[in-house]
Design a protein around this motif. Structure first.
Motif, mmCIF file in Angstrom:
data_model
loop_
_atom_site.group_PDB
_atom_site.id
_atom_site.type_symbol
_atom_site.label_atom_id
_atom_site.label_comp_id
_atom_site.label_asym_id
_atom_site.label_seq_id
_atom_site.Cartn_x
_atom_site.Cartn_y
_atom_site.Cartn_z
ATOM 1 N N VAL A 121 -23.497 48.901 -5.722
ATOM 2 C CA VAL A 121 -23.940 48.591 -4.356
ATOM 3 C C VAL A 121 -25.036 47.536 -4.419
ATOM 4 O O VAL A 121 -25.781 47.434 -5.397
ATOM 5 N N THR A 151 -27.092 55.932 -12.453
ATOM 6 C CA THR A 151 -27.135 54.630 -11.772
ATOM 7 C C THR A 151 -28.177 53.697 -12.390
ATOM 8 O O THR A 151 -29.312 54.107 -12.659
ATOM 9 N N LEU A 186 -22.645 56.170 -8.604
ATOM 10 C CA LEU A 186 -22.817 54.720 -8.470
ATOM 11 C C LEU A 186 -23.177 54.128 -9.823
ATOM 12 O O LEU A 186 -24.042 54.653 -10.532
ATOM 13 N N VAL A 241 -19.313 53.853 1.176
ATOM 14 C CA VAL A 241 -19.347 54.237 -0.244
ATOM 15 C C VAL A 241 -18.508 55.492 -0.471
ATOM 16 O O VAL A 241 -17.696 55.563 -1.405
ATOM 17 N N ARG A 270 -15.132 55.760 -2.813
ATOM 18 C CA ARG A 270 -15.106 56.724 -3.925
ATOM 19 C C ARG A 270 -13.907 57.670 -3.801
ATOM 20 O O ARG A 270 -13.228 57.957 -4.791
ATOM 21 N N THR A 310 -25.382 59.801 -1.377
ATOM 22 C CA THR A 310 -24.256 59.340 -2.214
ATOM 23 C C THR A 310 -24.381 59.871 -3.640
ATOM 24 O O THR A 310 -23.758 59.348 -4.556
#
Ligand SMILES: [Mg+2]
Length: 413
Positions: free
Chosen positions: A228, A279, A251, A214, A218, A246
């Motif tokens: 994800v 997210t 995300l 990840v 990015r 993360t």
């Protein structure tokens, strides 16, 4: 495409409300005319082809361990009417279910306002394409044109390519390369499979690799959307470690971290709140039960049980699931026409699951453009030999829906 004045007026009259999906006052005459046009066609014959997908690269495994390779094969069915009109679609049906429909009028099988009639269910998507061709309308317009013509799409084929033996020492770079290949094809959103620690690597090493992947994507594609998908393989504790590690990667959504349940999802939402992360949680693809296995005919959500969907809707009501991922074909094409308004009314966006056959994202995109309420479409880079996809273009992360009839996919066999 020939365009008479009458057709132009019809097209103008459709506007964004879409008279075919939702007739406007005073336009029932036109709807009747269209239904009459359908009644002039009788189904004359079916033919079947088996096609094979070719992904642009070998695609690795997901958390369950099965390598996706270059894609699988699937069947398509084409119908020709006594007037020479044709429609076709990917189809899972056995050949003998089609023969009883030979000789039927299209208008007996298909209702412009609602879609396929119950007794003709095996023909559902094939007739959407056929009706589009007879009436010279794209399917998204038949469905009501309630969504955008440019539909957000993500690449759903970013699997564990770092673990394919052929990629040897490249490791994480193999996944980054896969994203870049799809970026060059127009994608700007990428769904990274995670959960390497379930089967493919030791548990902790798998989690660390997921995080590394990840972070690498990015860094390489700073302006992309990253999604994800753990395929329900994470424990809650791993999920929380992953989120913290993360938290600067922005995300876009977390799909199926673990089997959906309110307690663990609340802990995950709390973690998003703690780090002020935008997210979203996407869920509802995997299921334990099916109506078929319970000896029941398809219901309002196709082969999904009512209890499964009701549980998901409870979770959305509690703010614990943001996007529903019910499968395109487990629901069924015309049933999406019935249930999408219900989801929209509840404020619950969907993204129908489409993996792993390349025509399916285009069928989902017509739903998105026709019915609205689709947050983003799961794209599958690649093509099947025997299908011409050139009416479609993906640019800047958006799939543009053409104005050509039916689904705008051409069978070249
Ligand atoms: Mg998934």
């Amino acid at each position: 495409m020939p365009c008479t004045r009458r057709q132009m007026l019809q097209a103008a009259a459709m506007g964004s409300a879409g008279w075919l999906g939702l007739p406007l006052p005073g336009q029932s005459q036109t709807l009747e005319e269209s239904q009459a046009e359908l009644s002039r066609h009788r189904l004359a014959r079916f033919d079947m082809h088996r096609l094979r997908d070719r992904f642009p690269r070998r695609v690795g495994a997901n958390a369950h361990g099965s390598v996706q390779n270059y894609g699988g094969s699937f069947r398509v069915r084409r119908v020709t009417t006594d007037q020479g009109a044709q429609g076709w679609s990917m189809s899972y049906q056995d050949p003998d279910v089609f023969e009883p429909f030979v000789g039927a009028r299209v208008s007996e099988l298909f209702d412009l306002a609602t879609g396929i009639r119950e007794e003709a269910r095996p023909l559902d998507r094939i007739l959407h394409d056929l009706v589009g061709h007879i009436l010279r309308q794209p399917v998204w317009q038949l469905l009501g044109a309630k969504g955008p013509r440019d539909v957000p799409i993500y690449s759903g084929s970013i699997y564990f390519d770092d673990l394919l033996p052929q990629n040897g020492e490249r490791g994480v770079q193999a996944v980054v390369d896969a994203c870049q290949q799809d970026h060059a094809a127009g994608y700007r959103a990428f769904k990274l499979k995670i959960g390497r620690g379930r089967k493919m690597l030791p548990r902790d090493e798998g989690l660390q690799r997921d995080i590394e992947v990840v972070r690498a994507v990015r860094t390489t594609l700073p302006d992309s959307r990253i999604l994800v998908d753990a395929n329900d393989s994470y424990a809650l504790e791993e999920t929380l470690r992953f989120v913290e590690a993360t938290k600067d990667c922005e995300l876009y959504w977390f799909e199926e971290p673990f089997e959906e349940n309110a307690d663990d999802l609340r802990r995950l939402k709390d973690a998003f709140d703690r780090w002020e992360l935008p997210t979203r949680i996407a869920d509802g693809e995997a299921r334990r039960e099916s109506r078929h296995r319970q000896g029941l005919p398809p219901g309002p959500y196709g082969d999904y049980t009512d209890a499964f969907v009701e549980h998901l809707l409870q979770l959305t009501e509690q703010g614990l699931v943001d996007v529903l991922l019910l499968d395109l074909d487990i629901v069924g094409y015309s049933r999406w026409r019935q249930i999408m308004p219900e989801f929209a009314r509840l404020g619950v966006p969907v993204s129908p699951h489409t993996w792993a056959w390349t025509p399916r994202p285009f069928y989902a995109a017509h739903l998105a453009s026709g019915l609205g309420n689709v947050e983003i479409v799961e794209g599958i880079p690649g093509q099947a030999e025997g299908i011409d996809y050139t009416a479609f273009e993906i640019k800047g992360g958006l799939l543009h829906l053409p104005g050509t009839p039916g689904f705008s996919l051409r069978l070249t066999k």
